[in-house]
Design a protein around this motif. Structure first.
Motif, PDB file in Angstrom:
ATOM      1  N   UNK A 164     -15.894  -1.553 -10.101  1.00  0.00           N
ATOM      2  CA  UNK A 164     -15.352  -2.831  -9.467  1.00  0.00           C
ATOM      3  C   UNK A 164     -14.542  -3.519 -10.560  1.00  0.00           C
ATOM      4  N   UNK A 165     -14.914  -3.605 -11.709  1.00  0.00           N
ATOM      5  CA  UNK A 165     -13.962  -4.085 -12.623  1.00  0.00           C
ATOM      6  C   UNK A 165     -12.649  -3.221 -12.939  1.00  0.00           C
ATOM      7  N   UNK A 166     -12.779  -2.177 -13.002  1.00  0.00           N
ATOM      8  CA  UNK A 166     -11.556  -1.371 -12.852  1.00  0.00           C
ATOM      9  C   UNK A 166     -10.841  -1.555 -11.919  1.00  0.00           C
ATOM     10  N   UNK A 167     -11.280  -1.700 -10.692  1.00  0.00           N
ATOM     11  CA  UNK A 167     -10.666  -1.677  -9.412  1.00  0.00           C
ATOM     12  C   UNK A 167      -9.814  -3.078  -9.600  1.00  0.00           C
ATOM     13  N   UNK A 168     -10.472  -3.915  -9.869  1.00  0.00           N
ATOM     14  CA  UNK A 168      -9.770  -5.404 -10.008  1.00  0.00           C
ATOM     15  C   UNK A 168      -8.560  -5.481 -10.917  1.00  0.00           C
ATOM     16  N   UNK A 169      -8.799  -4.688 -11.939  1.00  0.00           N
ATOM     17  CA  UNK A 169      -7.706  -4.633 -13.034  1.00  0.00           C
ATOM     18  C   UNK A 169      -6.440  -3.880 -12.328  1.00  0.00           C
ATOM     19  N   UNK A 170      -7.188  -2.707 -11.921  1.00  0.00           N
ATOM     20  CA  UNK A 170      -5.748  -1.865 -10.995  1.00  0.00           C
ATOM     21  C   UNK A 170      -5.069  -2.703 -10.060  1.00  0.00           C
ATOM     22  N   UNK A 171      -5.555  -3.620  -9.571  1.00  0.00           N
ATOM     23  CA  UNK A 171      -4.947  -4.273  -8.195  1.00  0.00           C
ATOM     24  C   UNK A 171      -4.260  -5.671  -8.887  1.00  0.00           C
ATOM     25  N   UNK A 172      -4.385  -5.799  -9.952  1.00  0.00           N
ATOM     26  CA  UNK A 172      -3.580  -7.179 -10.685  1.00  0.00           C
ATOM     27  C   UNK A 172      -2.081  -7.192 -10.452  1.00  0.00           C
ATOM     28  N   UNK A 173      -1.516  -8.212  -9.992  1.00  0.00           N
ATOM     29  CA  UNK A 173      -0.259  -8.306 -10.288  1.00  0.00           C
ATOM     30  C   UNK A 173       0.554  -8.130 -11.658  1.00  0.00           C
ATOM     31  N   UNK A 174       1.546  -7.434 -11.646  1.00  0.00           N
ATOM     32  CA  UNK A 174       2.036  -7.317 -13.226  1.00  0.00           C
ATOM     33  C   UNK A 174       2.422  -8.418 -13.931  1.00  0.00           C
ATOM     34  N   UNK A 175       2.557  -9.679 -13.511  1.00  0.00           N
ATOM     35  CA  UNK A 175       2.663 -10.940 -14.333  1.00  0.00           C
ATOM     36  C   UNK A 175       1.468 -11.237 -14.722  1.00  0.00           C
ATOM     37  N   UNK A 176       0.482 -10.992 -13.958  1.00  0.00           N
ATOM     38  CA  UNK A 176      -1.081 -11.639 -14.408  1.00  0.00           C
ATOM     39  C   UNK A 176      -1.581 -10.560 -15.569  1.00  0.00           C
ATOM     40  N   UNK A 177      -1.224  -9.344 -15.353  1.00  0.00           N
ATOM     41  CA  UNK A 177      -1.793  -8.403 -16.254  1.00  0.00           C
ATOM     42  C   UNK A 177      -1.236  -8.688 -17.700  1.00  0.00           C
ATOM     43  N   UNK A 178       0.315  -8.983 -17.450  1.00  0.00           N
ATOM     44  CA  UNK A 178       0.908  -9.273 -19.013  1.00  0.00           C
ATOM     45  C   UNK A 178       0.235 -10.666 -19.416  1.00  0.00           C
ATOM     46  N   UNK A 179       0.236 -11.343 -18.547  1.00  0.00           N
ATOM     47  CA  UNK A 179      -0.185 -12.947 -19.210  1.00  0.00           C
ATOM     48  C   UNK A 179      -1.529 -12.830 -19.987  1.00  0.00           C
ATOM     49  N   UNK A 180      -2.644 -11.967 -19.326  1.00  0.00           N
ATOM     50  CA  UNK A 180      -3.733 -11.810 -19.957  1.00  0.00           C
ATOM     51  C   UNK A 180      -3.899 -10.657 -21.252  1.00  0.00           C
ATOM     52  N   UNK A 181      -2.692 -10.158 -21.354  1.00  0.00           N
ATOM     53  CA  UNK A 181      -2.534  -9.229 -22.352  1.00  0.00           C
ATOM     54  C   UNK A 181      -3.422  -7.837 -22.029  1.00  0.00           C
ATOM     55  N   UNK A 197       4.901   0.427  -6.146  1.00  0.00           N
ATOM     56  CA  UNK A 197       4.293  -0.849  -6.690  1.00  0.00           C
ATOM     57  C   UNK A 197       5.288  -1.713  -7.299  1.00  0.00           C
ATOM     58  N   UNK A 198       5.287  -2.874  -6.584  1.00  0.00           N
ATOM     59  CA  UNK A 198       6.084  -3.809  -7.102  1.00  0.00           C
ATOM     60  C   UNK A 198       5.281  -4.976  -7.638  1.00  0.00           C
ATOM     61  N   UNK A 199       5.946  -6.323  -8.016  1.00  0.00           N
ATOM     62  CA  UNK A 199       5.109  -7.321  -8.727  1.00  0.00           C
ATOM     63  C   UNK A 199       4.158  -7.748  -8.293  1.00  0.00           C
ATOM     64  N   UNK A 200       4.078  -7.926  -6.731  1.00  0.00           N
ATOM     65  CA  UNK A 200       2.802  -8.575  -6.115  1.00  0.00           C
ATOM     66  C   UNK A 200       2.481  -7.919  -4.892  1.00  0.00           C
ATOM     67  N   UNK A 201       3.235  -6.783  -4.545  1.00  0.00           N
ATOM     68  CA  UNK A 201       2.735  -6.023  -3.474  1.00  0.00           C
ATOM     69  C   UNK A 201       2.955  -4.422  -3.669  1.00  0.00           C
TER      70      UNK A 201
END
Length: 725
Positions: A376-393, A228-232
């Motif tokens: 579905x919500x869990x799935x979307x969160x699990x698929x987020x890019x690392x930067x997006x997760x960090x930006x949203x806390x 798992x990389x930043x966006x791929x």
């Protein structure tokens, strides 16, 4: 016009439902199989010539695998591989980031987590749903049947060739680009690119194990492997009895959009473009990608969709991707389609009437809507890019996600919801502790069936309920007895001499007790009235205590009727046919009551008389008391943890039952020869009943008035009991 039963439910004849399913994917075939096993007439309409998923694998986590096993499908027998671990590598270096041994964790779950080839699962479901073997009538599969119109209200499908077919229920299992869901108000949702696409391909395990660069990656067959990389990311796991490895390479859509000309699963991908997208990954990863067969390399957009306002409308339900298309990051897309199909079948057991379908779909939605969207919500969160997760806390809690995903059984959950629904519809059901198991069978609802059901009447006809009742009426002190009466009750006569009876009934052939019976003995005080709040009076007999010798009637009578029942052993010995009897009342060998009746002779009924006696003449004596219309008693339920306080207390009245239609006239025997002997006992010999025995023993006896034996068929269930005030 449909007739109704006394409880308000429809008496419409039960038959298998005619169910039409649009789409023959995993969701469609699972739904067909589950409904077939419920006994329904199922037809599946597929637009292609042969609907079959190819070229990829699927997760069957515990929540989905358990449902398949319940229906008889063992994924291990179609090449499924149990997932025994999860390993994540650092993409750039290939070093291990973490490892989890799920073989130990799997002990938490009732069913294994299998990884299986989609085509093998699809074929197995198809064969089980449409094949001649198995429970229920085989579902009929119609290929090359493209649906053009869906009439949810009429449950009618119209096809491109102009033909149509109707049923009792429509199921839209027609995938992410569903036509069926547009028939749900607000359901004309269009899927959109989530921003990610995926390459997918399969490789023989031996191809990887024979290469020194990749051999280590497949050394633990059965593990789910991720980079798992930043966006791929790249995900690898086994299938087909560990002989094949499935790969999913998820990446930004813009980097492979040139390869995607349509919106399906079968777009051919560019191997060169895939290698370029993952060029910064470790050499071992690139070695894997190099081995992909470009002629079999597929690429597709990961589609998402806005939340549907509902999964149901009129006689239509949508399931799987038609209702909630899933991203692949939790491996739950197929699992949730399986849950949908099984939950739908669970609310439609054989015997469900067409008129009940819409209500049952409401239960289906209540069981599926929140859960599917939460995953579905869990799935979307699990698929987020690392930067997006960090930006949203936001942080990933994969163990929490897994616990919610895996720890559910859609069949058990939905059948409980259906049970609650049916109980709420039936106004004649009785409930008592333990309520966790639902409504309780008993004398007023035998065998869990409606009291008016044909089966109950058949049972009662085959084993008629019989009773023999001994009664000894005697004179006693009104001033002593009145101390038993709760507020509102009083003797109708001012006389200090009152009448009471010891009445013992032995019941036999009771349908609700499997043809068995029991005995009861109570004290009945005559000439009582109750003054209601409105000032009106009710006249009857007061019952302060009733002993019974079986637990079931004591429990049901206390809980459902509020009767003052206590346990005691009751022994009835009949001598010389119907001429005499001896009755004993005891508790664990300690006798505290003995009653005898002798000299009984058959009583001939006399018209216009009472108990076979001619009517009395009017004279200077007081007018006769009003007729006793039934039996009184007092309900009292103590409050838990608050001695001396009641949760509830109130008077109850049971009107005299009318003779059951078609029953034989009772035989009555009478005598003047009877004895009553009541003995007080200390608490050591009668620890739970000594206070009652002492009171009875101190009751004055002024002589026996009469004794009777009445033999009859047909027994009242006291369902006429009602609260006074």
């Amino acid at each position: 016009m449909t007739d109704t039963t006394p409880d308000g439910t429809s008496s419409e004849p039960a038959r298998p439902l005619r169910i039409l399913i649009i789409g023959a994917g995993i969701g469609g075939f699972t739904t067909a199989l589950a409904l077939r096993q419920q006994g329904h007439d199922v037809q599946i309409f597929e637009s292609s010539k042969l609907a079959q998923d190819t070229g990829a694998a699927i997760h069957l986590a515990s929540n989905a695998n358990g449902l398949l096993r319940r229906m008889g499908l063992d994924a291990g027998k179609i090449g499924g591989v149990e997932c025994v671990g999860v390993t994540e590598y650092i993409p750039q270096t290939g070093a291990v980031k973490y490892q989890i041994d799920t073989s130990q964790m799997s002990k938490m779950w009732q069913h294994p987590w299998h990884l299986v080839h989609r085509a093998h699962l699809h074929t197995a479901l198809k064969d089980m749903a449409t094949g001649p073997e198995g429970k229920g009538q085989a579902a009929k599969l119609h290929v090359g049947s493209r649906v053009q119109g869906v009439d949810a209200e009429g449950a009618i499908l119209t096809f491109e060739d102009g033909t149509s077919v109707s049923g009792d229920l429509l199921v839209g299992a027609d995938g992410v680009h569903s036509l069926a869901r547009s028939s749900i108000p607000g359901g004309d949702k269009k899927p959109f690119d989530s921003g990610k696409s995926a390459f997918r391909f399969l490789l023989p395990t031996e191809v990887l194990s024979s290469d020194s660069q990749t051999a280590e990656l497949v050394s633990k067959i059965g593990a789910l492997v991720m980079w798992i990389a930043e966006d791929r990311r790249l995900v690898m796991y086994p299938c087909v009895n560990k002989t094949m490895m499935n790969f999913v390479a998820i990446h930004p859509s813009k980097e492979s959009e040139a390869d995607i000309t349509g919106a399906g699963w079968q777009e051919t991908g560019s191997k060169a473009r895939m290698l370029h997208i993952y060029k910064d990954f470790a050499p071992s990863v690139l070695a894997i990608l190099e081995k992909a067969d470009e002629s079999k390399l597929k690429v597709w957009q990961l589609l998402d969709m806005e939340q549907m306002p509902s999964f149901i409308y009129e006689k239509l339900a949508v399931v799987g991707d038609a209702a909630h298309p899933f991203l692949p990051h939790q491996g739950q897309g197929g699992g949730q389609a399986i849950e949908d199909g099984v939950a739908l079948a669970a609310v439609l057991p054989l015997g469900t009437k067409p008129s009940e379908v819409k209500d049952r779909l409401q239960i289906f939605e209540e069981c599926r809507y929140e859960r599917a969207h939460r995953i579905q919500g869990y799935t979307r969160t699990a698929g987020m890019d690392t930067a997006d997760l960090a930006a949203k806390g936001m942080k990933l809690d994969m163990m929490d996600y897994m616990g919610y995903n895996f720890g559910h059984d859609a069949w058990d959950y939905t059948t409980k919801a259906l049970q609650k629904h049916l109980e709420a519809q039936d106004k004649l059901l009785q409930f008592r502790n333990p309520v966790e198991f639902g409504a309780s069978p008993g004398p007023r609802r035998p065998l869990g069936m409606h009291p008016t059901s044909a089966k109950i009447h058949t049972l009662r006809k085959e084993t008629p309920e019989k009773s023999r009742t001994y009664s000894i009426r005697f004179r006693t002190s009104r001033t002593y007895l009145q101390n038993l009466l709760p507020a509102g009750f009083a003797f109708t006569s001012p006389a200090t001499v009152a009448s009471a009876s010891i009445i013992c009934t032995t019941l036999d052939g009771m349908a609700w007790l499997g043809g068995g019976g029991y005995s009861m003995l109570g004290l009945y005080i005559h000439g009582i009235n109750y003054t209601k709040r409105d000032g009106s009076k009710v006249f009857g007999t007061y019952l302060p205590v009733l002993f019974e010798n079986a637990a079931d009637p004591i429990i049901t009578g206390r809980d459902e009727l509020g009767m003052p029942k206590l346990f005691a052993d009751i022994d009835v010995k009949e001598n010389d046919g119907d001429k005499s009897s001896e009755i004993s009342l005891s508790w664990r060998g300690t006798t505290f009551g003995t009653f005898t009746v002798s000299g009984l002779t058959l009583e001939e009924p006399v018209s216009n008389g009472v108990n076979g006696s001619p009517p009395g003449r009017r004279g200077p004596s007081p007018p006769p008391p009003p007729p006793e219309a039934g039996t009184f008693y007092y309900r009292y339920i103590p409050s838990v943890g608050e001695p001396g306080k009641a949760d509830v207390e109130y008077p109850v009245f049971i009107p005299k039952p009318e003779a059951a239609e078609g029953t034989e006239a009772p035989k009555s025997f009478a005598s003047k020869s009877a004895t009553i002997s009541l003995q007080g006992k200390d608490w050591q010999s009668l620890p739970t009943l000594h206070h009652v025995a002492d009171w009875l023993a101190a009751m004055p006896m002024y002589g026996v008035e009469e004794a009777k034996l009445v033999r009859s068929t047909g027994v009242s269930d006291s369902s006429g009991a009602r609260r006074l005030d």
